[in-house]
Design a protein around this motif. Structure first.
Motif, PDB file in Angstrom:
ATOM      1  N   ASP A   6       0.854  -1.178   0.000  1.00  0.00           N
ATOM      2  CA  ASP A   6       0.000   0.000   0.000  1.00  0.00           C
ATOM      3  C   ASP A   6       0.890   1.228   0.000  1.00  0.00           C
ATOM      4  O   ASP A   6       1.976   1.230   0.562  1.00  0.00           O
ATOM      5  CB  ASP A   6      -0.877  -0.028   1.256  1.00  0.00           C
ATOM      6  N   LYS A   7       0.435   2.289  -0.649  1.00  0.00           N
ATOM      7  CA  LYS A   7       1.222   3.510  -0.710  1.00  0.00           C
ATOM      8  C   LYS A   7       1.355   4.134   0.671  1.00  0.00           C
ATOM      9  O   LYS A   7       2.422   4.600   1.047  1.00  0.00           O
ATOM     10  CB  LYS A   7       0.591   4.497  -1.682  1.00  0.00           C
ATOM     11  N   TRP A   8       0.314   4.153   1.444  1.00  0.00           N
ATOM     12  CA  TRP A   8       0.324   4.772   2.777  1.00  0.00           C
ATOM     13  C   TRP A   8       0.340   3.671   3.829  1.00  0.00           C
ATOM     14  O   TRP A   8      -0.527   2.808   3.859  1.00  0.00           O
ATOM     15  CB  TRP A   8      -0.891   5.681   2.945  1.00  0.00           C
ATOM     16  N   ILE A   9       1.348   3.726   4.707  1.00  0.00           N
ATOM     17  CA  ILE A   9       1.505   2.698   5.715  1.00  0.00           C
ATOM     18  C   ILE A   9       1.493   3.322   7.116  1.00  0.00           C
ATOM     19  O   ILE A   9       1.715   4.524   7.266  1.00  0.00           O
ATOM     20  CB  ILE A   9       2.803   1.890   5.499  1.00  0.00           C
ATOM     21  N   SER A  10       1.229   2.507   8.108  1.00  0.00           N
ATOM     22  CA  SER A  10       1.155   2.990   9.490  1.00  0.00           C
ATOM     23  C   SER A  10       2.558   3.269  10.033  1.00  0.00           C
ATOM     24  O   SER A  10       3.567   2.910   9.428  1.00  0.00           O
ATOM     25  CB  SER A  10       0.470   1.944  10.358  1.00  0.00           C
ATOM     26  N   PRO A  29      -4.590  12.329   8.172  1.00  0.00           N
ATOM     27  CA  PRO A  29      -6.014  12.501   7.878  1.00  0.00           C
ATOM     28  C   PRO A  29      -6.858  12.857   9.104  1.00  0.00           C
ATOM     29  O   PRO A  29      -7.885  13.494   8.980  1.00  0.00           O
ATOM     30  CB  PRO A  29      -6.434  11.161   7.290  1.00  0.00           C
ATOM     31  N   GLU A  30      -6.421  12.420  10.267  1.00  0.00           N
ATOM     32  CA  GLU A  30      -7.077  12.768  11.524  1.00  0.00           C
ATOM     33  C   GLU A  30      -5.998  13.093  12.537  1.00  0.00           C
ATOM     34  O   GLU A  30      -4.823  12.796  12.333  1.00  0.00           O
ATOM     35  CB  GLU A  30      -7.943  11.610  12.015  1.00  0.00           C
ATOM     36  N   ARG A  31      -6.408  13.684  13.628  1.00  0.00           N
ATOM     37  CA  ARG A  31      -5.442  14.174  14.612  1.00  0.00           C
ATOM     38  C   ARG A  31      -4.472  13.105  15.120  1.00  0.00           C
ATOM     39  O   ARG A  31      -3.278  13.329  15.229  1.00  0.00           O
ATOM     40  CB  ARG A  31      -6.209  14.771  15.786  1.00  0.00           C
ATOM     41  N   LEU A  88      -0.037   8.628   8.640  1.00  0.00           N
ATOM     42  CA  LEU A  88       0.336   7.613   7.665  1.00  0.00           C
ATOM     43  C   LEU A  88       1.588   8.075   6.926  1.00  0.00           C
ATOM     44  O   LEU A  88       1.775   9.267   6.689  1.00  0.00           O
ATOM     45  CB  LEU A  88      -0.808   7.385   6.680  1.00  0.00           C
ATOM     46  N   TYR A  89       2.417   7.124   6.539  1.00  0.00           N
ATOM     47  CA  TYR A  89       3.681   7.434   5.891  1.00  0.00           C
ATOM     48  C   TYR A  89       3.683   6.900   4.465  1.00  0.00           C
ATOM     49  O   TYR A  89       3.155   5.820   4.194  1.00  0.00           O
ATOM     50  CB  TYR A  89       4.833   6.830   6.693  1.00  0.00           C
TER      51      TYR A  89
END
Length: 89
Positions: free
Chosen positions: A31-35, A65-67, A71-72
């Protein structure tokens, strides 16, 4: 216990199909955005402070996206690792 016999060609065709299926799942899983934990694992670091430092310096891209959700960008992490790789002799 059962024994299954296959011809060489059938065995290698089966192995090729298994490898193809595993690679397809791996591509779908990337995935492009990871934790943060995935980013730390990819960077081989264990400190959240180091991850925050990389984020604050602008070394790696991130999205918030939220406080409490950060995401990296996995591509920027790969670029960071490439920029800091050393050439062999």
């Amino acid at each position: 216990m059962e024994v299954i016999c296959l011809h060489d060609e059938a065995f290698y065709a089966l192995i090729d199909k298994v490898i193809e299926r595993v690679e397809q799942r791996k591509v779908a899983k990337d995935d492009k955005w990871i934790s943060g934990s995935e980013a730390m694992q990819k960077l081989r670091i264990q400190s959240k402070t180091t991850l925050q430092k990389l984020r604050d310096e602008g070394s790696i891209r991130f999205s918030q996206p939220e406080r409490k959700i950060i995401l990296y960008d996995s591509d920027s992490i790969n670029d960071y690792l490439s920029r800091h790789s050393k050439a062999t002799f």
